[in-house]
Design a protein around this motif. Sequence first.
Motif, PDB file in Angstrom:
ATOM      1  N   PRO A 246       0.801  -1.275   0.026  1.00  0.00           N
ATOM      2  CA  PRO A 246       0.272  -0.170  -0.082  1.00  0.00           C
ATOM      3  C   PRO A 246       1.075   1.239  -0.051  1.00  0.00           C
ATOM      4  O   PRO A 246       1.145   2.242   0.950  1.00  0.00           O
ATOM      5  CB  PRO A 246      -0.864  -0.425   1.304  1.00  0.00           C
ATOM      6  CG  PRO A 246       0.568  -0.629   1.964  1.00  0.00           C
ATOM      7  CD  PRO A 246       1.030  -1.854   0.782  1.00  0.00           C
ATOM      8  N   ALA A 247       1.832   1.448  -1.049  1.00  0.00           N
ATOM      9  CA  ALA A 247       2.665   2.719  -0.906  1.00  0.00           C
ATOM     10  C   ALA A 247       1.931   4.013  -1.993  1.00  0.00           C
ATOM     11  O   ALA A 247       0.906   3.933  -1.922  1.00  0.00           O
ATOM     12  CB  ALA A 247       4.025   2.357  -1.997  1.00  0.00           C
ATOM     13  N   GLY A 248       2.608   4.770  -1.370  1.00  0.00           N
ATOM     14  CA  GLY A 248       2.196   6.104  -1.790  1.00  0.00           C
ATOM     15  C   GLY A 248       1.820   7.026  -0.356  1.00  0.00           C
ATOM     16  O   GLY A 248       2.199   6.410   0.722  1.00  0.00           O
TER      17      GLY A 248
ATOM     18  N   VAL B 170       7.382   4.245   0.783  1.00  0.00           N
ATOM     19  CA  VAL B 170       7.756   3.523  -0.153  1.00  0.00           C
ATOM     20  C   VAL B 170       8.850   3.285  -0.414  1.00  0.00           C
ATOM     21  O   VAL B 170       9.027   2.504   0.752  1.00  0.00           O
ATOM     22  CB  VAL B 170       8.652   5.155  -0.915  1.00  0.00           C
ATOM     23  CG1 VAL B 170       8.363   6.746  -1.155  1.00  0.00           C
ATOM     24  CG2 VAL B 170      10.121   5.595   0.711  1.00  0.00           C
ATOM     25  N   CYS B 171       9.181   2.558  -1.165  1.00  0.00           N
ATOM     26  CA  CYS B 171      10.309   0.914  -1.624  1.00  0.00           C
ATOM     27  C   CYS B 171      10.786   1.009  -2.890  1.00  0.00           C
ATOM     28  O   CYS B 171      10.787   2.222  -3.590  1.00  0.00           O
ATOM     29  CB  CYS B 171       8.870  -0.417  -1.748  1.00  0.00           C
ATOM     30  SG  CYS B 171       7.426  -0.248  -2.327  1.00  0.00           S
TER      31      CYS B 171
ATOM     32  N   LEU C 285      11.577   5.166  -7.926  1.00  0.00           N
ATOM     33  CA  LEU C 285      12.096   5.587  -9.246  1.00  0.00           C
ATOM     34  C   LEU C 285      10.543   5.026  -9.507  1.00  0.00           C
ATOM     35  O   LEU C 285      10.427   5.565 -10.962  1.00  0.00           O
ATOM     36  CB  LEU C 285      13.447   5.323 -10.070  1.00  0.00           C
ATOM     37  CG  LEU C 285      14.359   5.582  -9.707  1.00  0.00           C
ATOM     38  CD1 LEU C 285      15.624   5.600 -10.060  1.00  0.00           C
ATOM     39  CD2 LEU C 285      14.287   7.840  -9.820  1.00  0.00           C
ATOM     40  N   GLY C 286      10.200   4.369  -9.218  1.00  0.00           N
ATOM     41  CA  GLY C 286       9.113   3.968  -9.529  1.00  0.00           C
ATOM     42  C   GLY C 286       7.178   4.873  -9.653  1.00  0.00           C
ATOM     43  O   GLY C 286       6.350   4.633  -9.998  1.00  0.00           O
ATOM     44  N   PHE C 287       7.763   5.695  -8.542  1.00  0.00           N
ATOM     45  CA  PHE C 287       6.420   6.065  -8.196  1.00  0.00           C
ATOM     46  C   PHE C 287       6.458   7.813  -9.326  1.00  0.00           C
ATOM     47  O   PHE C 287       7.456   8.322 -10.566  1.00  0.00           O
ATOM     48  CB  PHE C 287       7.268   7.686  -7.621  1.00  0.00           C
ATOM     49  CG  PHE C 287       6.554   6.912  -5.854  1.00  0.00           C
ATOM     50  CD1 PHE C 287       5.524   6.775  -4.623  1.00  0.00           C
ATOM     51  CD2 PHE C 287       7.187   5.266  -5.522  1.00  0.00           C
ATOM     52  CE1 PHE C 287       5.448   6.054  -3.650  1.00  0.00           C
ATOM     53  CE2 PHE C 287       7.530   5.187  -4.206  1.00  0.00           C
ATOM     54  CZ  PHE C 287       6.178   5.217  -3.694  1.00  0.00           C
TER      55      PHE C 287
ATOM     56  N   LEU D 207      10.061   2.507   3.358  1.00  0.00           N
ATOM     57  CA  LEU D 207      10.191   2.926   4.089  1.00  0.00           C
ATOM     58  C   LEU D 207       8.995   3.881   4.179  1.00  0.00           C
ATOM     59  O   LEU D 207       8.215   4.553   3.705  1.00  0.00           O
ATOM     60  CB  LEU D 207      11.431   4.602   3.636  1.00  0.00           C
ATOM     61  CG  LEU D 207      11.566   5.793   4.634  1.00  0.00           C
ATOM     62  CD1 LEU D 207      12.109   5.710   5.568  1.00  0.00           C
ATOM     63  CD2 LEU D 207      12.431   6.744   3.666  1.00  0.00           C
ATOM     64  N   MET D 208       8.884   4.065   5.567  1.00  0.00           N
ATOM     65  CA  MET D 208       7.426   5.087   5.775  1.00  0.00           C
ATOM     66  C   MET D 208       7.499   6.412   6.375  1.00  0.00           C
ATOM     67  O   MET D 208       8.251   6.507   7.815  1.00  0.00           O
ATOM     68  CB  MET D 208       6.476   3.883   6.661  1.00  0.00           C
ATOM     69  CG  MET D 208       5.942   2.763   5.731  1.00  0.00           C
ATOM     70  SD  MET D 208       4.911   1.980   6.582  1.00  0.00           S
ATOM     71  CE  MET D 208       3.391   3.287   6.259  1.00  0.00           C
TER      72      MET D 208
END
Length: 317
Positions: free
Chosen positions: A78-80, A96-97, A101-103, A158-159
């Motif tokens: 559940p990133a972002g 983020v994981c 760069l996939g964001f 990383l949260m």
Amino acid sequence: MEIPVVDLASIIKHSNEEDRKKAVNEFGKACLEFGFLRIINHGLPDELINRSRELAKQFFDRPNDEKLECKPVSTILPAGYGKMHGSFGCNEWLMVCEPILGFNVFPSSVPHVRETLEEIFVHLQKLGAMVENMVNEYLDLPSNFLSQFNDDRSKDVLMCWRYPPVAAEDANKIGREEHQDTNCFTFLLQDDADGLEYEKDGSWIPVLPMEGTLVVNVGSTIQALTNKKMIAARHRVRKPKGRNRHSFAFFYNIGGEKWIEPLPKFAEEIGEAPKYKGFFYKELLQARLKKERNPLTLREEVLDLDHFAIPVEDYND
């Protein structure tokens, strides 16, 4: 009971063997007795820490429509950006994981977010590997055993968290329920707002902010592998009073397909029965992700390590 503070300067600087061994032993002992500790001289630059804190505050202060645009291209996590609605209030997070760069979108109104998150992510991955090697040495495992066992770094996370303040009448309200982390190790960077607590011998003890330190806690994976020699301490967060609370949590993870069970060194080889039955890490992780995606998930639907525990009467037979 205040958690131990371990100085990693001798590890970072490759100092003499006596000082290095002392740090390894202090770190390992803290994992055995507390499952929670602080580290100093950990290698994260002060400038990066201060910049990360400031950018996190700026990000969470942006309008919701901007924050909601911050989503990865593709991930099972559940990133972002997300917001937790429910009995624990409207806590916000930015997860983020790899690969960061996939964001596809970071708010242009908060420049340098991507670069800063990438930089602190890399530093914390290196710190995770160093701590893993220290524990490997302390437990007298074969050289590089843990790093080879846990060789998939693509699952690290990383949260960034923001806990909003509570009204005076809601003092001591829980902002994050008690839990054990499922991973190997977690590194926590707090701001100067208190609220973090860990459980020790049935009591809840505050982990007060201390500038220049990172908090480290053992995850359930290490507790299972060591047959409960090292403890994944339960912890929780109380809502801050009169101000927001910001923190960064880095989860040094493990691949979901990895089979987890007590290592023979801590069970059969020393005449002790395994305290946990084997499981795939994804079994533990999926239940936790369900809770992250839906905070209203029933407590009994969220597995923790106790679910895989072998009853005492069974392993004493």
